[in-house]
Design an enzyme around this catalytic site. Sequence first.
Site, PDB file in Angstrom:
ATOM      1  N   ASP A 212       0.855  -1.150  -0.101  1.00  0.00           N
ATOM      2  CA  ASP A 212       0.049   0.044  -0.070  1.00  0.00           C
ATOM      3  C   ASP A 212       0.763   1.167   0.078  1.00  0.00           C
ATOM      4  OD1 ASP A 212      -3.249   0.121   1.277  1.00  0.00           O
ATOM      5  OD2 ASP A 212      -2.321   1.922   0.801  1.00  0.00           O
TER       6      ASP A 212
ATOM      7  N   TYR B 102     -14.338   6.217 -11.721  1.00  0.00           N
ATOM      8  CA  TYR B 102     -14.032   4.928 -11.087  1.00  0.00           C
ATOM      9  C   TYR B 102     -14.446   3.676 -11.990  1.00  0.00           C
ATOM     10  CZ  TYR B 102     -14.464   0.925  -7.562  1.00  0.00           C
ATOM     11  OH  TYR B 102     -14.345  -0.167  -7.039  1.00  0.00           O
TER      12      TYR B 102
END
Length: 702
Positions: free
Chosen positions: A469, A590
């Site tokens: 991450d 998105y």
Amino acid sequence: MENLYNEEGAKGFIAKYSDYPMELALLIYTSRLIGSNSNLVLHGGGNTSVKLKSKNILGEEQEILYVKGSGEDLAMIEPEGFVGLDLASLRKLRNLENLSDEEMENQLKIHKVAALSPDPSVEALLHAFLPHKYIDHTHADSILILTNQRHGKNLVREALGSSVAVLPYIMSGLSLAKGVVAQYEKNVDIEAIVILNHGIFTFGDDAKAPYEKMTDYVNRAESFVQKRIRGKALTTPRGDIAPCKDTELSAARLAQTVRGVCAHQGSDGSLRRFYVELRSAPDLVDVSLSKEARNICYSGVLTPDHVIRTKNRMVYIESIPENDDDLKELVNKEVSAFTDDYHRYFQYQVKSKGVDRKELDLYPRVFLVAGVGLVCLGFSRKEARVAADIAEHTIRSELQANAVGEYVPISDSHIFDIEYWSLQQKKLDRRSPLLLEGQVAVITGGGGAIGFGIADRLLAAGSAVVLSDIDEPRLEKVRSILVERYGKSQVEIIVFDVTDYASVEKAFDEISSRLGGIDILVPNAGIAHVAKIEDLDPNKLDQVIAVNLKGTFNTIKASIPVFKRQGTGGNIVVISSKNVFDPGAAFGAYSASKAGAHQISKIAALELAELGVRVNMINPDAVFGDEKISSKLWDLVGPDRMKSRGLDYEGLKEYYRNRNLLKASVLAEHVGNAVVFFASNQTPTTGAALPVDGGIPAAFPR
Ligand SMILES: [Zn+2]
């Protein structure tokens, strides 16, 4: 080595283990002191014991030998790591001429005072026959440097003095126990017994005495060795090979290739893969570039106890060719030479001893690689680490031994007896492997709810997991929960930015150096942005595309060379979205970027099939996090939706649950189960999309 025994420490153990006999508490103290010194024992090596009197259930006084359980690690031993045995019964066995392995095992089992205690050390009889209250036994490096020599006996005498008896190598069991006690009875003033090519025993009437004698004799051996090797160069540089240009990349390429070449079919028919442990201390790199390198690889183990962890030889890789095909050819050649040699050794020993044994896998556990250092293998990460620790000590000790005199390893025949001894093999992990054991999974977006759920399920299926991450604190939080559930060794984290290709490549090299390679890639990192097209800032669109589409592309692209070098296939499971099939207004950035990622994944399925790499997509919907790990997506879009629908958080979850056909709450672990399904090759499927959404008719794949 420093004598670490002190009265305060001893008292602390007596207090901590006040429910146990004081003698045992003190044994735990000295056992841990010994176990914490890697120059004395490594990973389950060595053993200790105490004899004490206690009342049995009938109120009769009984003498009990508490000896270390087989394979228990002295460094962290607890009372339960010791096994109590009826001493009088064991001592009677001294009258026997021989004792078969099966009968020794049986005798040791039937004379336990607690049926559920572990099986005792294979040296239990020796501890029983010697009269001393406390006995310590180690495989100290400095002692083995002296014993594994052409003139080992003389060197030990010279270094340790006349209060030490020296016995030739005898395999552990009844004969060794009888030999040792006979030696002691010849001269009851001796303070220690050294067994050539094996180790040292010290003894005394309190816990402190054998520990202090151990310290004393090991120190004598160390200073003798230091004096002998002073001013001598332990290695001679080869000169014809140069250190690697890019060590990180070379190590990664080598690890991936070795891992691939050594993967093989297990007895259950599944592919057994190894984890890799790399050791690159400067002195190890020096050895790898020295004239002594090849010889060191053939020099055998320091003490037979190590053979089940490292095998008896190492493989030398004297260069890392720049071209991947050349590298694979070289590693293949060296590994084949090793496996042929191992098979010959097995056949020869079985035939010449007239015994029937099941051959273990033929593969090496330790590679000495020019310019890199040690590359070690294990079916679990712990096994790989154990092999690496042992190999480091072996190499350093053998170099010193050669400078002291002439290093002579123990014979193949003795090695075989231990390697194929049923009691020794019991120390190995023999359960059938879990579904994904031996595999390495990399999950991007590991700091969020879905990443966490995927990691949890992959870990439960036996895979090692690397979470990545850009948000380190979130990553740390996820790791700490997973470590609590699955232990430290299976979970790794790494911070990198999926939008930056160079950063992804570098991270994959680092992952390969840490674990050996990658088998399962889960591109899961994603961000959302809510805006109607009319209001959508083009720069925002770029950002969402950079993570969701380009990030997926970058990770898939960077994994291809890894899969190629390993040559063992693999799985890419892309976390797509319900929105790919059924988009919603104001979710253009998105949905479009996810649709792009979905499409690139299908292309990857077409292109990577020839490598045996399957690429599948999972299309989840409305996966909320929990109180531990929240969903970053819902943290962002939740508040707006709650407002527009006049709901609270729980109400919103309920709303999405009621929206699907099965009225199911979709959980992160459901997505994780789907990843495990694809990653475990249970169906010959690639290029497929699996909805995990409770059933949304508008999002049925078509
Ligand atoms: Zn031993």
